[in-house]
Write an enzyme that holds these catalytic residues in place. Structure first.
Site, PDB file in Angstrom:
ATOM      1  N   MET A 160      73.283 -16.784  46.863  1.00 59.94           N
ATOM      2  CA  MET A 160      73.921 -15.770  47.687  1.00 59.94           C
ATOM      3  C   MET A 160      73.574 -14.362  47.220  1.00 59.94           C
ATOM      4  O   MET A 160      73.188 -13.503  48.014  1.00 59.94           O
ATOM      5  CB  MET A 160      75.433 -15.967  47.702  1.00 59.94           C
ATOM      6  CG  MET A 160      76.163 -15.006  48.615  1.00 59.94           C
ATOM      7  SD  MET A 160      75.627 -15.046  50.338  1.00 59.94           S
ATOM      8  CE  MET A 160      76.322 -16.590  50.862  1.00 59.94           C
ATOM      9  N   ASP A 176      72.883 -10.300  36.570  1.00 58.33           N
ATOM     10  CA  ASP A 176      73.554 -11.581  36.386  1.00 58.33           C
ATOM     11  C   ASP A 176      73.888 -11.707  34.906  1.00 58.33           C
ATOM     12  O   ASP A 176      73.077 -11.322  34.049  1.00 58.33           O
ATOM     13  CB  ASP A 176      72.665 -12.744  36.830  1.00 58.33           C
ATOM     14  CG  ASP A 176      73.454 -14.032  37.009  1.00 58.33           C
ATOM     15  OD1 ASP A 176      73.683 -14.422  38.173  1.00 58.33           O
ATOM     16  OD2 ASP A 176      73.856 -14.639  35.990  1.00 58.33           O
ATOM     17  N   VAL A 229      81.546 -16.203  40.884  1.00 59.28           N
ATOM     18  CA  VAL A 229      82.491 -17.301  41.000  1.00 59.28           C
ATOM     19  C   VAL A 229      83.749 -16.872  41.779  1.00 59.28           C
ATOM     20  O   VAL A 229      84.213 -15.743  41.669  1.00 59.28           O
ATOM     21  CB  VAL A 229      82.857 -17.831  39.592  1.00 59.28           C
ATOM     22  CG1 VAL A 229      83.562 -16.779  38.755  1.00 59.28           C
ATOM     23  CG2 VAL A 229      83.681 -19.091  39.660  1.00 59.28           C
ATOM     24  N   GLU A 230      84.274 -17.805  42.592  1.00 62.26           N
ATOM     25  CA  GLU A 230      85.463 -17.535  43.409  1.00 62.26           C
ATOM     26  C   GLU A 230      86.719 -17.666  42.542  1.00 62.26           C
ATOM     27  O   GLU A 230      87.480 -18.629  42.656  1.00 62.26           O
ATOM     28  CB  GLU A 230      85.531 -18.514  44.591  1.00 62.26           C
ATOM     29  CG  GLU A 230      84.615 -18.162  45.730  1.00 62.26           C
ATOM     30  CD  GLU A 230      85.072 -16.944  46.523  1.00 62.26           C
ATOM     31  OE1 GLU A 230      86.004 -17.048  47.318  1.00 62.26           O
ATOM     32  OE2 GLU A 230      84.470 -15.867  46.317  1.00 62.26           O
ATOM     33  N   LYS A 246      86.889 -11.799  39.180  1.00 63.69           N
ATOM     34  CA  LYS A 246      86.459 -10.731  40.086  1.00 63.69           C
ATOM     35  C   LYS A 246      87.184  -9.418  39.768  1.00 63.69           C
ATOM     36  O   LYS A 246      86.565  -8.364  39.707  1.00 63.69           O
ATOM     37  CB  LYS A 246      86.677 -11.132  41.545  1.00 63.69           C
ATOM     38  CG  LYS A 246      85.693 -12.192  42.032  1.00 63.69           C
ATOM     39  CD  LYS A 246      85.948 -12.536  43.491  1.00 63.69           C
ATOM     40  CE  LYS A 246      85.145 -13.725  43.970  1.00 63.69           C
ATOM     41  NZ  LYS A 246      83.734 -13.471  44.191  1.00 63.69           N
ATOM     42  N   SER A 298      84.694 -15.540  50.108  1.00 58.81           N
ATOM     43  CA  SER A 298      84.844 -16.203  51.406  1.00 58.81           C
ATOM     44  C   SER A 298      86.304 -16.486  51.725  1.00 58.81           C
ATOM     45  O   SER A 298      86.623 -16.848  52.848  1.00 58.81           O
ATOM     46  CB  SER A 298      84.047 -17.509  51.422  1.00 58.81           C
ATOM     47  OG  SER A 298      84.524 -18.371  50.412  1.00 58.81           O
ATOM     48  N   ASN A 312      75.660 -17.958  54.005  1.00 62.41           N
ATOM     49  CA  ASN A 312      74.508 -18.506  53.293  1.00 62.41           C
ATOM     50  C   ASN A 312      73.541 -19.218  54.241  1.00 62.41           C
ATOM     51  O   ASN A 312      73.991 -20.034  55.029  1.00 62.41           O
ATOM     52  CB  ASN A 312      75.035 -19.471  52.235  1.00 62.41           C
ATOM     53  CG  ASN A 312      74.013 -19.790  51.177  1.00 62.41           C
ATOM     54  OD1 ASN A 312      72.975 -19.161  51.089  1.00 62.41           O
ATOM     55  ND2 ASN A 312      74.323 -20.771  50.364  1.00 62.41           N
ATOM     56  N   ASN A 330      86.178 -18.754  58.219  1.00 58.66           N
ATOM     57  CA  ASN A 330      86.720 -19.841  57.390  1.00 58.66           C
ATOM     58  C   ASN A 330      88.175 -20.118  57.735  1.00 58.66           C
ATOM     59  O   ASN A 330      88.776 -21.021  57.323  1.00 58.66           O
ATOM     60  CB  ASN A 330      86.565 -19.532  55.905  1.00 58.66           C
ATOM     61  CG  ASN A 330      85.117 -19.554  55.492  1.00 58.66           C
ATOM     62  OD1 ASN A 330      84.309 -20.221  56.085  1.00 58.66           O
ATOM     63  ND2 ASN A 330      84.782 -18.804  54.446  1.00 58.66           N
TER      64      ASN A 330
END
Length: 186
Positions: free
Chosen positions: A10, A29, A87-88, A93, A115, A139, A186
């Site tokens: 992504m 990253d 990561v969700e 975050k 998302s 994606n 979603n």
């Protein structure tokens, strides 16, 4: 420049979209070498488009020249827009965006590619929640047209409109969404 954090599928796709639109892109990253590897993988994917006649080798070279891997979060300081694709996890975050507020300029727009996590909740830990917006790509980001622009309760109108206009300028079909569970799709 545009900064993208997270060099997975992504993040690399978002970086490619921004570079295709002509922006210099800083790709970060936390995993050592991941940003450099993502740019190499982007190059491989673009070679296939050259073979199909969809893009020229010169255009690919120019696009790749605009993508720069960086090794430290502080290297993102000059970015006007930072988009994360990590990561969700809300705590992770929020920690990242708190760090970015100290690194980037006061006017920098901080965007989450989440998302499903609440943009309002994500902004709650920030000093400048008005600069925080959801910019949810689908994606693969370089192919899928839809982008949800999610405005949290603290997101300024100007930031939401800038994020919307940016996605639109990048050739995406931007739609406004509220910070509700799952947003629109979603």
């Amino acid at each position: 420049p545009i900064a993208v954090i997270g060099a997975g599928t992504m993040g690399a796709g978002i970086a490619q979209v921004a570079a295709t639109a002509g922006h210099p892109v800083l790709l970060f990253d936390a995993a050592d070498g991941a940003a450099k590897k993502a740019i190499k993988n982007t190059a491989k994917g673009l070679e296939k488009l050259i073979e199909k006649g969809k893009i020229t080798a010169q255009e690919v070279d120019a696009l790749l020249d605009r993508m720069k891997p960086v090794k430290k979060l502080k290297d993102l300081a000059p970015a006007g827009l930072v988009s994360e694709a990590i990561v969700e996890n809300m705590d992770v975050k929020q920690g990242l965006f708190k760090d970015l507020e100290d690194i980037c300029g006061e006017k920098a727009i901080l965007a989450s590619n989440t998302s499903s996590l609440s943009i309002t909740a994500g902004a709650s830990a920030l000093k400048r929640p008005e600069n925080f917006v959801g910019l949810h790509f689908f994606n693969p980001a370089q192919v899928m047209k839809l982008v949800e622009v999610i405005r949290g309760s603290g997101t300024s109108e100007a930031v939401a409109e800038t994020a919307f206009a940016t996605a639109d300028a990048w050739g995406k079909k931007a739609v406004h969404a509220k910070s509700t569970p799952g947003f629109i799709v979603n």
